[in-house]
Scaffold this motif. Structure first.
Motif, short mmCIF file in Angstrom:
data_model
loop_
_atom_site.label_atom_id
_atom_site.label_comp_id
_atom_site.label_asym_id
_atom_site.label_seq_id
_atom_site.Cartn_x
_atom_site.Cartn_y
_atom_site.Cartn_z
N UNK A 2 12.53 23.41 9.45
CA UNK A 2 11.11 23.72 9.38
C UNK A 2 10.36 22.45 9.00
N UNK A 3 9.51 21.96 9.93
CA UNK A 3 8.78 20.73 9.69
C UNK A 3 7.38 20.98 9.11
N UNK A 4 7.05 22.24 8.83
CA UNK A 4 5.75 22.55 8.24
C UNK A 4 5.82 22.40 6.72
N UNK A 5 4.70 22.00 6.13
CA UNK A 5 4.64 21.87 4.68
C UNK A 5 4.64 23.24 4.02
N UNK A 6 5.34 23.35 2.90
CA UNK A 6 5.33 24.58 2.11
C UNK A 6 4.06 24.63 1.27
N UNK A 7 3.85 25.77 0.63
CA UNK A 7 2.70 25.90 -0.26
C UNK A 7 2.79 24.88 -1.39
N UNK A 8 4.00 24.63 -1.87
CA UNK A 8 4.19 23.64 -2.93
C UNK A 8 3.85 22.24 -2.44
N UNK A 9 4.23 21.95 -1.20
CA UNK A 9 3.91 20.64 -0.62
C UNK A 9 2.40 20.45 -0.50
N UNK A 10 1.70 21.48 -0.07
CA UNK A 10 0.25 21.39 0.09
C UNK A 10 -0.44 21.24 -1.26
N UNK A 11 0.09 21.91 -2.28
CA UNK A 11 -0.46 21.76 -3.62
C UNK A 11 -0.24 20.33 -4.14
N UNK A 12 0.91 19.77 -3.83
CA UNK A 12 1.20 18.38 -4.21
C UNK A 12 0.25 17.43 -3.50
N UNK A 13 0.00 17.68 -2.22
CA UNK A 13 -0.95 16.84 -1.47
C UNK A 13 -2.32 16.87 -2.11
N UNK A 14 -2.77 18.05 -2.52
CA UNK A 14 -4.08 18.16 -3.16
C UNK A 14 -4.11 17.38 -4.48
N UNK A 15 -3.00 17.44 -5.21
CA UNK A 15 -2.91 16.70 -6.47
C UNK A 15 -3.03 15.20 -6.23
N UNK A 16 -2.34 14.70 -5.22
CA UNK A 16 -2.39 13.27 -4.90
C UNK A 16 -3.80 12.87 -4.47
N UNK A 17 -4.43 13.69 -3.62
CA UNK A 17 -5.78 13.38 -3.15
C UNK A 17 -6.76 13.30 -4.31
N UNK A 18 -6.66 14.25 -5.21
CA UNK A 18 -7.56 14.28 -6.36
C UNK A 18 -7.37 13.04 -7.22
N UNK A 19 -6.12 12.64 -7.43
CA UNK A 19 -5.84 11.46 -8.24
C UNK A 19 -6.41 10.21 -7.58
N UNK A 20 -6.17 10.06 -6.28
CA UNK A 20 -6.64 8.86 -5.58
C UNK A 20 -8.16 8.78 -5.57
N UNK A 21 -8.82 9.91 -5.39
CA UNK A 21 -10.29 9.92 -5.40
C UNK A 21 -10.83 9.48 -6.75
N UNK A 22 -10.10 9.79 -7.81
CA UNK A 22 -10.59 9.48 -9.15
C UNK A 22 -10.19 8.08 -9.62
#
Length: 396
Positions: A2-22
């Motif tokens: 399965x090459x789709x991101x899991x819910x945990x992966x998507x939550x991790x992506x959001x965490x990284x985006x938030x950190x980089x923006x800040x």
């Protein structure tokens, strides 16, 4: 698979985006997104910001101070950094020599060097290529002769990236001339401040000082700086190159640059219409985008195995990744036409607000194009990678 991101992966992506923006400084972001030159201080500054968060060594085990992330998390992090426009974490310490030290170094070497790599206390460079020994790396001639508790190193390395800033160099040296060439090589860690080392700049077409020649004249290196066993350095060198080739693919950066390409192609015109609407040019962009999508899927397939040790598939990623990067720069220069011709070093260094051609997007593209000619050569030329694939994957 399965090459789709899991819910945990998507939550991790959001965490990284938030950190980089800040936390990503705007001046560094603008330099990256606008293809300006980065200084040593720029690289170190971003490294230390990530180090404070504990996110520098994304591929390291947690026991050594790494994140302990999965391969998918590392891929997401690299994609988000590329999308945001962060400076790269220079690979020579974190992604190249550190895995070798972890795998083959002794405990004292791990305890000393790994924390200094994490903190950026040591800036590393790579002592592999020599005049006449590039793709045929095993033909290297730099000698290291043991005298008591030291090696005496004599020889020359070339194309040494950012050696003018380096505190340390990991170096392949010949310690035995009476055996098959691959069997007489050792892997040394050398302090760049040691007497007898001379760094001479190689100034490129764009007037950039990125690479160097490094000369060793009776340089004394403690035997304790030998990684692993004497004459086993070729094994360690191949291990390191596997990590380097995997990173060269740079899918996230290519995706960001594809969006930049579309933007400048929409801004520049042909026959009174935006170039992106020209059928011939648009087909080139579309074809490249399909190739990039295929490469991304291939990368996801490779990381789904998460073996932790790059295999011959790294050669495949290196070939396709560098071909796409070069094609991107070709299409950029084609899009801006004559606006990309002048070199404007002062603008690239940030000394002027606007470029001499009046198009700030176009001004860096000729140097960018020429710089990316090298990607199909370093890390082992693409021709050599095809040989590796033929032998190790196809069994021919």
């Amino acid at each position: 698979m399965d090459l789709n991101y899991t819910a945990e992966d998507l939550a991790f992506r959001d965490q990284v985006r938030t950190y980089l923006e800040a936390n990503l400084p705007q001046d560094l972001q603008q330099k990256v997104l606008n293809h300006k030159r980065l200084s040593r201080e720029d690289f170190v500054r971003w490294h230390k910001i990530l180090a404070k968060q504990g996110w520098v060594a994304t591929g390291w085990p947690a026991e050594y101070g790494g994140t302990g992330w999965t391969a998918t998390q590392r891929h997401i992090f690299e994609e988000e950094c590329a999308r945001a426009g962060t400076p790269a974490i220079l690979p020579f310490g974190v992604n190249m020599v550190a895995p070798v030290i972890m795998a083959f170094g002794n405990q004292a070497q791990k305890d000393y060097y790994l924390p200094r790599i994490l903190s950026c206390e040591d800036w590393w460079c790579q002592g592999y290529s020599e005049p006449g020994s590039g793709s045929d790396l095993a033909s290297l001639k730099t000698r290291a002769e043991r005298e008591g508790d030291h090696y005496i190193v004599n020889g020359q390395k070339t194309w040494t990236t950012l050696a003018q800033h380096a505190d340390m160099i990991f170096c392949l040296v010949r310690t035995d001339t009476g055996v098959r060439k691959q069997e007489g090589i050792s892997f040394l860690l050398i302090d760049m401040k040691t007497p007898g080392i001379t760094v001479r700049p190689i100034i490129m077409l764009d007037e950039e000082h990125e690479v160097n020649e490094v000369f060793f004249d009776n340089v004394k290196v403690p035997v304790e700086n030998l990684i692993g066993e004497e004459n086993k350095g070729w094994t360690y060198a191949k291990y390191l190159l596997g990590h380097e080739r995997t990173n060269i693919a740079a899918v996230g950066r290519a995706k960001r640059e594809l969006q930049f390409l579309k933007r400048i192609a929409a801004k520049h015109q042909k026959n009174g219409l935006p170039l992106i609407d020209d059928a011939v040019y648009a087909s080139k962009v579309a074809s490249l985008e399909v190739e990039l999508m295929a490469l991304e899927i291939t990368v996801l397939r490779v990381i789904s195995q998460d073996s932790g040790r790059p295999g011959p598939e790294a050669s495949l990623l290196k070939i396709k990744g560098t071909e796409i990067q070069q094609r991107l720069t070709e299409l950029m220069v084609e899009a801006v036409g004559p606006y990309g011709l002048p070199f404007d070093p002062a603008f690239l260094e940030g000394e002027t607000e606007h470029s001499i051609v009046g198009d700030d997007d176009a001004a860096p593209l000729a140097p960018y194009y020429f710089n990316f000619r090298k990607t199909s050569i370093y890390g082992g030329s693409n021709e050599i990678q095809k040989n590796i694939i033929t032998q190790m994957i196809l069994g021919l």
